[in-house]
Design a protein around this motif. Structure first.
Motif, PDB file in Angstrom:
ATOM      1  N   GLN A 197       0.822  -1.176  -0.091  1.00 21.61           N
ATOM      2  CA  GLN A 197      -0.259  -0.112  -0.094  1.00 21.61           C
ATOM      3  C   GLN A 197       1.337   0.875  -0.004  1.00 21.61           C
ATOM      4  OE1 GLN A 197      -3.284   0.124   2.888  1.00 21.61           O
ATOM      5  NE2 GLN A 197      -4.185   1.685   2.568  1.00 21.61           N
ATOM      6  N   VAL A 198       0.482   2.070  -1.235  1.00 24.38           N
ATOM      7  CA  VAL A 198       1.363   3.429  -1.050  1.00 24.38           C
ATOM      8  C   VAL A 198       0.520   4.380   0.404  1.00 24.38           C
ATOM      9  CG1 VAL A 198       1.659   5.978  -2.273  1.00 24.38           C
ATOM     10  CG2 VAL A 198       1.745   2.721  -3.278  1.00 24.38           C
ATOM     11  N   GLN A 199       1.324   4.946   0.625  1.00 21.26           N
ATOM     12  CA  GLN A 199       1.457   5.795   1.573  1.00 21.26           C
ATOM     13  C   GLN A 199       1.749   7.341   1.178  1.00 21.26           C
ATOM     14  OE1 GLN A 199       3.818   5.282   5.116  1.00 21.26           O
ATOM     15  NE2 GLN A 199       1.987   4.321   6.613  1.00 21.26           N
ATOM     16  N   LEU A 200       0.550   8.328   1.595  1.00 23.72           N
ATOM     17  CA  LEU A 200       1.109  10.173   1.085  1.00 23.72           C
ATOM     18  C   LEU A 200       1.288  10.829   2.306  1.00 23.72           C
ATOM     19  CD1 LEU A 200      -2.411   9.303  -1.736  1.00 23.72           C
ATOM     20  CD2 LEU A 200       0.121   9.161  -2.000  1.00 23.72           C
ATOM     21  N   VAL A 201       2.013  11.673   2.190  1.00 21.31           N
ATOM     22  CA  VAL A 201       2.050  12.596   3.269  1.00 21.31           C
ATOM     23  C   VAL A 201       2.363  13.887   1.921  1.00 21.31           C
ATOM     24  CG1 VAL A 201       3.780  13.456   4.265  1.00 21.31           C
ATOM     25  CG2 VAL A 201       3.314  11.150   4.681  1.00 21.31           C
ATOM     26  N   GLU A 202       1.653  15.355   2.717  1.00 19.72           N
ATOM     27  CA  GLU A 202       1.338  16.346   2.386  1.00 19.72           C
ATOM     28  C   GLU A 202       2.396  17.630   2.585  1.00 19.72           C
ATOM     29  OE1 GLU A 202      -3.578  14.482   1.571  1.00 19.72           O
ATOM     30  OE2 GLU A 202      -1.620  14.523   3.355  1.00 19.72           O
ATOM     31  N   SER A 203       2.978  18.036   2.179  1.00 16.02           N
ATOM     32  CA  SER A 203       2.986  19.209   2.765  1.00 16.02           C
ATOM     33  C   SER A 203       3.653  21.124   1.818  1.00 16.02           C
ATOM     34  CB  SER A 203       4.777  18.703   3.172  1.00 16.02           C
ATOM     35  OG  SER A 203       5.103  18.817   1.942  1.00 16.02           O
ATOM     36  N   GLY A 204       3.602  21.975   2.814  1.00 11.45           N
ATOM     37  CA  GLY A 204       3.708  22.912   2.366  1.00 11.45           C
ATOM     38  C   GLY A 204       3.133  23.989   2.105  1.00 11.45           C
ATOM     39  N   ASP A 206     -10.186  30.218  -0.204  1.00  7.82           N
ATOM     40  CA  ASP A 206      -9.357  28.875  -0.247  1.00  7.82           C
ATOM     41  C   ASP A 206      -8.702  28.618   0.522  1.00  7.82           C
ATOM     42  OD1 ASP A 206      -7.513  30.519  -3.191  1.00  7.82           O
ATOM     43  OD2 ASP A 206      -9.076  29.145  -3.741  1.00  7.82           O
ATOM     44  N   THR A 207      -9.126  28.957   1.493  1.00  4.29           N
ATOM     45  CA  THR A 207      -8.796  28.152   2.926  1.00  4.29           C
ATOM     46  C   THR A 207      -9.513  26.701   3.269  1.00  4.29           C
ATOM     47  OG1 THR A 207      -8.616  30.869   3.561  1.00  4.29           O
ATOM     48  CG2 THR A 207      -9.347  28.841   5.355  1.00  4.29           C
ATOM     49  N   ALA A 208      -8.168  25.802   3.550  1.00  9.80           N
ATOM     50  CA  ALA A 208      -9.153  24.511   3.765  1.00  9.80           C
ATOM     51  C   ALA A 208      -7.922  23.322   4.102  1.00  9.80           C
ATOM     52  CB  ALA A 208      -9.915  24.286   2.579  1.00  9.80           C
ATOM     53  N   VAL A 209      -8.793  22.453   4.098  1.00  8.12           N
ATOM     54  CA  VAL A 209      -7.487  21.504   4.780  1.00  8.12           C
ATOM     55  C   VAL A 209      -7.682  20.596   3.223  1.00  8.12           C
ATOM     56  CG1 VAL A 209      -6.327  19.274   5.228  1.00  8.12           C
ATOM     57  CG2 VAL A 209      -8.093  20.503   6.703  1.00  8.12           C
ATOM     58  N   TYR A 210      -6.115  20.423   2.364  1.00  5.66           N
ATOM     59  CA  TYR A 210      -5.968  19.630   0.997  1.00  5.66           C
ATOM     60  C   TYR A 210      -5.778  18.504   1.367  1.00  5.66           C
ATOM     61  CZ  TYR A 210      -6.584  24.213  -1.286  1.00  5.66           C
ATOM     62  OH  TYR A 210      -7.696  25.506  -1.732  1.00  5.66           O
ATOM     63  N   GLY A 268      -3.549  15.421   5.198  1.00  2.54           N
ATOM     64  CA  GLY A 268      -3.589  16.646   4.431  1.00  2.54           C
ATOM     65  C   GLY A 268      -2.858  17.781   5.451  1.00  2.54           C
ATOM     66  N   THR A 269      -3.241  19.117   4.476  1.00  3.43           N
ATOM     67  CA  THR A 269      -2.400  20.197   4.952  1.00  3.43           C
ATOM     68  C   THR A 269      -2.877  20.843   4.927  1.00  3.43           C
ATOM     69  OG1 THR A 269      -0.276  21.019   4.592  1.00  3.43           O
ATOM     70  CG2 THR A 269      -1.419  20.293   2.488  1.00  3.43           C
TER      71      THR A 269
END
Length: 114
Positions: free
Chosen positions: A1-8, A88-92, A107-108
């Motif tokens: 399984q692939v893990q995804l990590v957001e940043s920025g 545009d304010t949100a968790v992405y 999420g970020t």
């Protein structure tokens, strides 16, 4: 399984820019990738598609301001966000889908405020 990590993510003034990244734990070449966002009290909405074929497209609400890209060699996708406004304010969130799997990052937070 692939893990995804957001940043920025972060706090930016209206009119400013941010660049989000989503790093996968292994190859994404067989995955269609997506950016979603969820604002407080609202449903999660699709922001951009980045298909395995190389095709990308954006939601109407961000066209001309956001650019999504993928770098399969680095197992990473990006979302360049320009001309940000408070809406545009949100968790992405980063999302990756194959025939058998549907993975989400944690999420970020992006906050656009003066």
């Amino acid at each position: 399984q692939v893990q995804l990590v957001e940043s920025g993510g972060g706090l930016v003034q209206p009119g400013g820019s941010l660049r989000l990244s989503c790093a996968a734990s292994r190859s994404i070449e067989n995955y269609d990738m997506y950016w979603y966002r969820q604002a407080p009290g609202k449903q999660r909405e699709l922001v951009a598609r980045l298909m395995r074929s190389g095709t990308t497209n954006n939601a109407d609400s961000v066209k001309g301001r956001f650019t999504a890209s993928r770098d399969d060699a680095k197992n990473t996708i990006h979302l360049q966000m320009n001309s940000l406004n408070p809406e545009d304010t949100a968790v992405y969130y980063c999302n990756g889908r194959s025939r058998f799997l549907n993975m989400w990052g944690q999420g970020t937070q992006v906050t656009v405020s003066s």
